[in-house]
Design an enzyme around this catalytic site. Structure first.
Site, mmCIF file in Angstrom:
data_model
loop_
_atom_site.group_PDB
_atom_site.id
_atom_site.type_symbol
_atom_site.label_atom_id
_atom_site.label_comp_id
_atom_site.label_asym_id
_atom_site.label_seq_id
_atom_site.Cartn_x
_atom_site.Cartn_y
_atom_site.Cartn_z
ATOM 1 N N ARG A 1 -0.706 14.387 -3.864
ATOM 2 C CA ARG A 1 -1.010 15.636 -2.985
ATOM 3 C C ARG A 1 -0.733 16.907 -3.704
ATOM 4 N NH1 ARG A 1 -2.271 15.053 2.301
ATOM 5 N NH2 ARG A 1 -1.383 13.404 3.612
ATOM 6 N N ASP B 1 -1.076 -4.478 -14.385
ATOM 7 C CA ASP B 1 -0.026 -4.528 -15.436
ATOM 8 C C ASP B 1 -0.027 -6.188 -15.550
ATOM 9 O OD1 ASP B 1 0.393 -1.915 -15.784
ATOM 10 O OD2 ASP B 1 2.430 -2.185 -15.027
ATOM 11 N N GLY C 1 4.353 2.613 -7.834
ATOM 12 C CA GLY C 1 4.869 2.323 -6.470
ATOM 13 C C GLY C 1 3.934 1.661 -5.613
ATOM 14 N N GLY D 1 1.341 -1.917 -10.801
ATOM 15 C CA GLY D 1 2.230 -2.430 -11.969
ATOM 16 C C GLY D 1 2.894 -3.527 -11.449
ATOM 17 N N SER D 2 4.229 -3.278 -11.141
ATOM 18 C CA SER D 2 5.086 -4.561 -10.587
ATOM 19 C C SER D 2 4.668 -5.127 -9.423
ATOM 20 C CB SER D 2 6.623 -3.826 -10.690
ATOM 21 O OG SER D 2 6.966 -2.798 -11.613
ATOM 22 N N LYS E 1 0.348 0.671 -23.776
ATOM 23 C CA LYS E 1 1.098 1.859 -23.576
ATOM 24 C C LYS E 1 1.712 2.325 -24.895
ATOM 25 C CE LYS E 1 2.881 1.098 -18.836
ATOM 26 N NZ LYS E 1 1.868 2.305 -17.936
ATOM 27 N N GLY F 1 7.602 0.971 -10.976
ATOM 28 C CA GLY F 1 8.626 -0.146 -10.787
ATOM 29 C C GLY F 1 9.666 0.126 -9.444
#
Lengths: 297, 229
Positions: free
Chosen positions: A168, A27, A217, A238-239, A84, A156
């Site tokens: 999983r 990102d 995450g 991402g973050s 996005k 995030g």
């Protein structure tokens, strides 16, 4: 002589995702961040206005990014650029296709535009990636034309637990299909709320018919190695990169850990001296209304 | 611990190497569509192995550099000490086949979409100038049939994904195929070189590994067996 050529075929759309395998998609919110991601070895960047951690913090309606901002990032790098669109917002996707982005992410990170329907992705030349929390959701997105799937995780948060749960669920669902008899696949398709032909295809192949990345995450090199060993074909960050202390170094470390995911010596080496990771959020302190992964139907 | 190649099935055993004494072909496995090359090489009788460390290069009879992102593969190859030994082996005559990103990495110069040299790490063992993403962005990616001299059995169906073309070739480089895709208004754009050979090194701008047509891989492996390309 001008050959007969075809654009926008399933093979061409799924093919770009095949080329991204073993790679990291990052990102970015500015052209400088995009250049830093490319320099770190990212295989693609996701252009957006705010990373998910900031979308969470700021609240309000999260929409497609400003075309000027996307153009700036497209001009800054040679690697593919993704962007996005809101779930169900096919007009945003049309705009992104017109801008020449290389992949559209129909993403739960943005505020959904339609609470019943996803975009008919077959209608587009640009390929789509979609999130999924389980096998049925992944197959519904593929039946709508998604050319790539990512496990959703909880974007995030900097907390890998939901990414693990979703990966999983998807891989476990695939393994389970492979144990069923042909006559059992009809009932299983009903259970999964997915087309039986697609269910049969996955049962026979032992994998999705498209590339499966992971997202939501991932904050450390070891997180990336974990997800690759759990069956991901590649990683979205991402973050986790730009909310950390030393983004350039962390970005490179996550790239290296994704390539050498089964070599703990490499993962140990690249995990040293990265500075602070993003702080992160424990999921049991997150109000259910703040969960993004439940968006998508 | 998982030794899965990205993309491999989650169920069942990995495809076994064919028995016998086929040549050992390494697929550079830093990033990209490694699995598709492993499968097609095994189907044409090679013992195909994924390689990502310098010490794995010594035992190879041939090398494939897959599709992927050339900047990512090049940077990782440099960081993990693969560039120097690979250049040596290729200069000494190790047969190699690069597709898309692989064709870029084999070349002498890579041009960005601004037409300027990209400055990215390259092997530089083939006397070519390769223009990246030359046909356009992903919405311009296409499939087309190619006639290739020396490849029997009709045209080869080729998949071009954000593909490069080979813009300049040196005197030792033989052009094997060109394509002339129409622009968005349907006008011809002129022949672009998309398959070329220099000695024992073969480079394609397209992805023969994505179609199930194994003729180019078969030619590559047969040439290794015969000791010449």
């Amino acid at each position: 002589m001008t050959e007969q050529t075809q654009v926008g075929t399933a093979r061409v759309k799924r093919g770009l995702a095949e080329m991204l395998k073993g790679g990291v998609i990052m990102d970015v919110v500015t052209p400088d961040q995009a250049k830093m991601a490319e320099e770190a070895g990212a295989v693609a960047v996701m252009a957006l206005e705010r990373v998910p951690a900031d979308i969470r913090r700021d609240g309000g309606v999260a929409r497609m990014s400003d075309p000027d901002m996307i153009d700036g990032i497209v001009a800054a790098v040679s690697i593919p650029v993704m962007a996005k669109a809101r779930i169900g917002h096919f007009a945003e996707a049309q705009v992104l296709q017109a801008l020449g982005v290389d992949y559209v992410d129909e993403s739960e990170v943005l505020t959904p535009a339609d609470e019943a329907h996803h975009i008919d992705k077959h209608a587009f030349t640009v390929p789509f990636v979609c999130g999924a929390t389980n096998l049925g959701e992944a197959l519904r997105r593929i039946s709508e034309g998604a050319a790539m799937v990512r496990s959703k995780g909880e974007a995030g948060t900097g907390n890998v637990v939901e990414a693990v749960r979703h990966m999983r669920a998807i891989t476990g669902g695939i393994r389970r299909l492979a144990t069923l008899g042909g006559d059992e696949l009809y009932a299983e398709a009903k259970e999964l709320r997915a087309p039986v032909d697609l269910v049969r295809e996955v049962a026979a192949a032992g994998r999705l018919p498209v590339v499966l990345f992971t997202a939501g995450g991932i904050a450390t090199p070891a997180d990336a190695a974990l997800m690759m060993q759990l069956g991901a074909d590649g990683v979205f960050v991402g973050s986790g990169v730009f909310k950390s202390g030393d983004p350039a170094k962390r970005a490179r470390a996550i790239v290296e850990a994704t390539t050498y995911f089964n070599d703990p010596d490499v993962v140990a080496k690249v995990s040293r001296g990265l500075g602070e990771a993003m702080v992160g959020i424990n999921l049991d302190t997150l109000d259910p209304s703040q969960r993004l992964a439940t968006r998508g139907w | 611990m998982s030794h899965r190649v990205p993309g491999e099935p989650l169920v069942g055993r990995r495809a076994a190497d064919p028995p016998g004494a086929g040549p050992v072909v390494g697929v550079l496995a830093l990033q990209g569509d490694v699995l598709e090359h492993l499968r097609i090489l095994r189907a044409v009788g090679a013992r195909a192995v994924a390689v990502k460390r310098p010490e794995e290069l010594g035992a190879l009879d041939g090398l494939v550099i897959p599709g992927g992102e050339s900047t990512t593969i090049g940077k990782l190859a440099e960081m993990y000490g693969l560039m120097h030994p690979l250049r040596g082996l290729l200069a000494d005559g190790l047969p190699a086949f690069g597709t898309c990103a692989g064709a870029i990495l084999l070349g002498r110069v890579a041009l960005g979409n601004d037409g300027q040299p990209s400055g990215q790490p390259l092997l530089g063992v083939m006397d070519t100038v390769v223009r990246r993403n030359a046909f356009g962005r992903q919405v311009d990616s296409f499939e087309a049939d190619l006639d290739i001299p020396g490849v029997d059995g009709g045209p080869l169906h080729a998949v071009f994904i954000r593909a490069p073309w080979i813009e300049e070739t040196g005197p030792d480089v033989e052009v094997l195929a060109t394509v002339d895709p129409p622009d968005r208004e349907g006008r011809p754009t002129g022949d672009k070189v998309v398959l070329a050979r220099q000695g024992r090194i073969l480079a394609s701008a397209f992805h023969p590994e994505l179609t199930g047509d194994d003729r180019l891989h078969r030619l590559f492996v047969e040439a290794i067996i015969e000791g010449e390309v």
